[in-house]
Design a protein around this motif. Sequence first.
Motif, short mmCIF file in Angstrom:
data_model
loop_
_atom_site.label_atom_id
_atom_site.label_comp_id
_atom_site.label_asym_id
_atom_site.label_seq_id
_atom_site.Cartn_x
_atom_site.Cartn_y
_atom_site.Cartn_z
N GLN B 6 40.70 -43.69 28.40
CA GLN B 6 41.62 -43.89 29.51
C GLN B 6 41.93 -45.38 29.64
O GLN B 6 41.07 -46.22 29.45
CB GLN B 6 41.04 -43.38 30.84
N CYS B 23 45.96 -41.49 29.20
CA CYS B 23 44.82 -40.71 28.72
C CYS B 23 45.05 -40.38 27.26
O CYS B 23 46.13 -39.87 26.89
CB CYS B 23 44.66 -39.43 29.53
N TRP B 34 43.95 -33.70 34.86
CA TRP B 34 43.93 -34.96 35.61
C TRP B 34 43.28 -34.69 36.96
O TRP B 34 43.68 -33.77 37.70
CB TRP B 34 45.34 -35.50 35.84
N LEU B 77 49.89 -40.29 33.78
CA LEU B 77 50.02 -39.95 35.20
C LEU B 77 50.68 -41.16 35.86
O LEU B 77 50.18 -42.27 35.76
CB LEU B 77 48.65 -39.68 35.83
N TYR B 90 40.74 -42.14 39.00
CA TYR B 90 41.50 -41.07 38.36
C TYR B 90 40.85 -40.76 37.01
O TYR B 90 40.70 -41.63 36.17
CB TYR B 90 42.96 -41.48 38.18
N CYS B 92 40.70 -38.27 33.54
CA CYS B 92 41.32 -37.34 32.62
C CYS B 92 40.19 -36.56 31.95
O CYS B 92 39.13 -37.13 31.66
CB CYS B 92 42.13 -38.13 31.59
#
Lengths: 111, 111
Positions: B6, B23, B34, B77, B90, B92
Amino acid sequence: RKEVEQDPGPFNVPEGATVAFNCTYSNSASQSFFWYRQDCRKEPKLLMSVYSSGNEDGRFTAQLNRASQYISLLIRDSKLSDSATYLCVVRRGSTLGRLYFGRGTQLTVWP
Amino acid sequence: DAGVIQSPRHEVTEMGQEVTLRCKPISGHDYLFWYRQTMMRGLELLIYFNNNVPIDDSGMPEDRFSAKMPNASFSTLKIQPSEPRDSAVYFCAIRGGNEQFFGPGTRLTVL
């Protein structure tokens, strides 16, 4: 109602103690069950799957009660390295389905 | 270790700016997820893809969020415009057998 509910803790136990975490899930169609572990500022990682007959992996024992929709994790002889957040996870339907995560239970093992 | 990269690992931006999170699974996988994690709400699924097609985006908070997966080895994203309440980690994740493998996460701070 949330899909997966856990006691957030925190649990603070001395080395060598036995500690148990509980979790309930709301959807009776849930078919697969897991415990994930998340260290501070790290990603979640699979700790163990939970099988209907119960299963053990070293100091860790997982139990499932489908009738009560209840999952547990028992840690025996706690180590400092067990300090982490433990996430209860369920999956509905086939193995291709999404995972539903509980908020996690925080454990601190002190010397 | 299935391997998910990431980037960036940390992002600090100002409110109103566009943010793009990336990702890259080391090898192509059929499912990609996600998630967003905050102290208040825990781990939330935002969207997931199967064979590069979005399957369920019901977790995407609002139109400011969008996700793409142009091929099996890359997903983004995007948040436009970003707001302070978007501050979170965040993650993945990809499906590997009966479990999900998470990337290290992107820690986003929106000032």
